[in-house]
Design an enzyme around this catalytic site. Structure first.
Site, PDB file in Angstrom:
ATOM      1  N   LYS A  59     -48.881  -0.212 -27.909  1.00  0.00           N
ATOM      2  CA  LYS A  59     -47.947  -0.111 -26.823  1.00  0.00           C
ATOM      3  C   LYS A  59     -46.728  -1.042 -27.407  1.00  0.00           C
ATOM      4  CE  LYS A  59     -49.540   2.628 -23.630  1.00  0.00           C
ATOM      5  NZ  LYS A  59     -48.728   3.749 -23.192  1.00  0.00           N
ATOM      6  N   SER A 100     -52.089  11.561 -22.604  1.00  0.00           N
ATOM      7  CA  SER A 100     -50.973  10.739 -22.539  1.00  0.00           C
ATOM      8  C   SER A 100     -49.735  11.706 -21.875  1.00  0.00           C
ATOM      9  CB  SER A 100     -50.424  10.785 -24.070  1.00  0.00           C
ATOM     10  OG  SER A 100     -49.020  10.487 -24.252  1.00  0.00           O
ATOM     11  N   ARG A 119     -51.519  -4.306 -26.981  1.00  0.00           N
ATOM     12  CA  ARG A 119     -51.711  -4.902 -25.564  1.00  0.00           C
ATOM     13  C   ARG A 119     -53.086  -5.469 -25.627  1.00  0.00           C
ATOM     14  NH1 ARG A 119     -48.600  -1.455 -21.528  1.00  0.00           N
ATOM     15  NH2 ARG A 119     -46.579  -2.353 -22.479  1.00  0.00           N
ATOM     16  N   ASP A 161     -50.450   1.176 -17.857  1.00  0.00           N
ATOM     17  CA  ASP A 161     -49.414   0.037 -17.643  1.00  0.00           C
ATOM     18  C   ASP A 161     -49.890  -1.070 -16.880  1.00  0.00           C
ATOM     19  OD1 ASP A 161     -47.351   1.765 -19.183  1.00  0.00           O
ATOM     20  OD2 ASP A 161     -46.895   2.544 -17.395  1.00  0.00           O
ATOM     21  N   ARG A 200     -44.664  -6.349 -20.074  1.00  0.00           N
ATOM     22  CA  ARG A 200     -45.744  -6.532 -18.891  1.00  0.00           C
ATOM     23  C   ARG A 200     -46.506  -7.788 -19.273  1.00  0.00           C
ATOM     24  NH1 ARG A 200     -44.993  -2.029 -16.071  1.00  0.00           N
ATOM     25  NH2 ARG A 200     -44.356  -0.274 -17.356  1.00  0.00           N
ATOM     26  N   GLY A 251     -40.814   3.180 -25.352  1.00  0.00           N
ATOM     27  CA  GLY A 251     -41.676   4.629 -25.880  1.00  0.00           C
ATOM     28  C   GLY A 251     -41.396   5.663 -24.965  1.00  0.00           C
ATOM     29  N   LYS A 255     -39.537   3.831 -13.672  1.00  0.00           N
ATOM     30  CA  LYS A 255     -39.055   3.982 -14.811  1.00  0.00           C
ATOM     31  C   LYS A 255     -39.147   5.176 -15.600  1.00  0.00           C
ATOM     32  CE  LYS A 255     -40.134   0.915 -17.896  1.00  0.00           C
ATOM     33  NZ  LYS A 255     -40.764   1.283 -19.493  1.00  0.00           N
ATOM     34  N   SER A 256     -40.648   5.792 -15.174  1.00  0.00           N
ATOM     35  CA  SER A 256     -41.059   7.139 -15.759  1.00  0.00           C
ATOM     36  C   SER A 256     -40.256   8.018 -15.254  1.00  0.00           C
ATOM     37  CB  SER A 256     -42.507   7.165 -15.568  1.00  0.00           C
ATOM     38  OG  SER A 256     -43.262   6.137 -16.400  1.00  0.00           O
TER      39      SER A 256
END
Length: 436
Positions: free
Chosen positions: A342, A175, A346, A315, A388, A102, A32-33
């Site tokens: 998140k 980040s 989370r 993640d 998740r 995000g 996905k990233s």
């Protein structure tokens, strides 16, 4: 009888009746990233790019829709493949809705900062609670005007871009999203842009900028980008290691089990969860040459995870916490304060999920302490809109908890892994169906 995949993806609550260990092999959706970055860089680049293996979840679909707002042509779209014809033609012609993504909104904000025009970015109710000041601050320092709710701390964001100057920026938190937003803005800046990180984070953006012809230098925790044009290219997106982590833990939760996940991305900062599971005593192999991960049922032991570990497993913390729930001893997770911002808080949602399964867990300001147990009980879990949490609960319910587990907010899984319930049923034999 199990409903078809499309129906399971869309249900608000899913119930899973466990059947035992996970066995088999599979491929997970495209990373996905990487998919977000591939779409955005293809939009910036001059000429066509063909992206294959793309993540087909809703998050990346929102990014593809966003780049169309810039006059970029997106064609030949099918599951996992798309053709993008750049470069960006004009300021976006409408508000860009990033749903729950995000990564999508923060990286797109970096692109918007480099465009001479006005951009408005928003998302769903969960995304509108996530902090955006961490990208607003460096983009303002480069010369963009960034506003939003609470003076730009929250979306919707309004960005007036163009006329940027390269800067040297040291993010206060590690980040990859912040680093990437700054670098993407730096493509349009006058002079070089440098990001100096506290801890090294994923290098997807640096690697892909080079693929598109960008001039990037990486020296330890320091990355420098020279401004300039990119050229369209073809990108093959490998499988997402973060999604493979669920199947790795599925294999570990029962007394027996073995799962192989193929064609995973083996790059920097994405397979750290493998090392964590090895430290816990897992029988796990990751072939970097082929991207093949194999995991076998193992007796796990508690470990300590600190701030230095977190950037590489940001993640995977919920599913690693579930592994800790069946490990011998007390697992301590600290230095993870950023997880409170998140898709859900989370830390709180992971702790609540574990408690629902009968695990003793103490929540701290920046992590949690988990007391391992030999047995999980069936649970009802609220995902709080966090995919998740939902997938972790489903794996635990299928592989380690007797009885029927119910996951509320299951439809959040479609943002990243459509078909997860199908794969769960195939690998474990569990029954999955909409819950009342």
């Amino acid at each position: 009888m199990t409903p078809d995949t499309a129906e399971l993806d869309a249900v608000s609550s899913l119930q899973v009746t466990g059947a035992g260990p996970a066995r088999g092999s599979l491929q997970v959706p495209g990373d996905k990233s990487i998919s977000h970055r591939a779409a955005l860089l293809a939009a910036i680049a001059h000429g066509p790019s063909v992206i294959s293996g793309l993540s087909w979840g809703q998050d990346v679909t929102h990014t593809l829709q966003a780049i169309e707002r810039f006059g970029v042509t997106v064609t030949d779209a099918s599951e996992g493949r798309v053709r993008v014809e750049g470069p960006i033609q004009h300021e976006p012609d409408n508000v860009m809705d990033h749903g729950n993504a995000g990564t999508g909104i923060r990286l797109t904000a970096g692109v918007c900062a480099g465009i001479d025009g006005l951009s408005v970015l928003t998302g769903d109710r969960y995304l509108r609670r996530r902090p955006m000041d961490r990208i607003a601050e460096p983009l303002r320092a480069m010369g963009a005007t960034v506003d939003g709710r609470e003076r730009g701390r929250l979306a919707p964001l309004v960005i007036r871009g163009g006329g940027l100057t390269g800067i040297t920026y040291a993010p206060p938190v590690a980040s990859a999203q912040v680093k990437s937003a700054v670098l993407l803005a730096g493509l349009s800046a006058s002079g070089p842009t440098t990001v100096e990180e506290i801890h090294p984070t994923r290098r997807h953006t640096e690697e892909m900028l080079i693929q598109f012809g960008g001039r990037v230098r990486v020296d330890g925790n320091r990355v420098t980008l020279e401004p300039g044009e990119l050229t369209g290219t073809d990108i093959a997106v490998p499988g997402d290691p973060s999604q493979a982590a669920f199947w790795a833990v599925a294999a570990l939760l029962a007394d027996q089990g073995e799962v192989t996940v193929e064609n995973l991305y083996p790059g920097f900062g994405r397979s750290d969860f493998v090392g964590v599971l090895e430290r816990m005593g897992a029988d796990i192999d990751f072939d970097l040459a082929t991207g093949t991960l194999t995991v076998r049922a193992s007796r796990l032991r508690a470990i300590e995870l600190t701030a230095e570990d977190i950037p590489g497993i940001v993640d995977e913390v919920p599913v690693l916490a579930m592994a800790a729930a069946v490990a011998d001893g007390m697992t301590v997770i600290s230095g993870a304060r950023d997880l409170r911002a998140k898709e859900s808080d989370r830390i709180a949602s992971t702790a609540a999920m574990l408690r629902a399964f009968g695990v003793r867990v103490t929540e701290t300001e920046d992590g949690m302490v988990i007391e391992g147990t030999s047995r999980l009980r069936a649970a009802r879990v609220d995902s709080h809109g966090d995919h998740r949490i939902a997938m972790t609960a489903a794996v635990a319910g299928a592989c380690a908890a007797e009885g029927t587990t119910v996951i509320d907010g299951w439809d959040s899984v479609a943002t990243s892994y459509p078909g997860f319930a199908r794969d769960l049923v195939r690998l474990t034999g569990a029954a999955a169906e909409p819950a009342a």
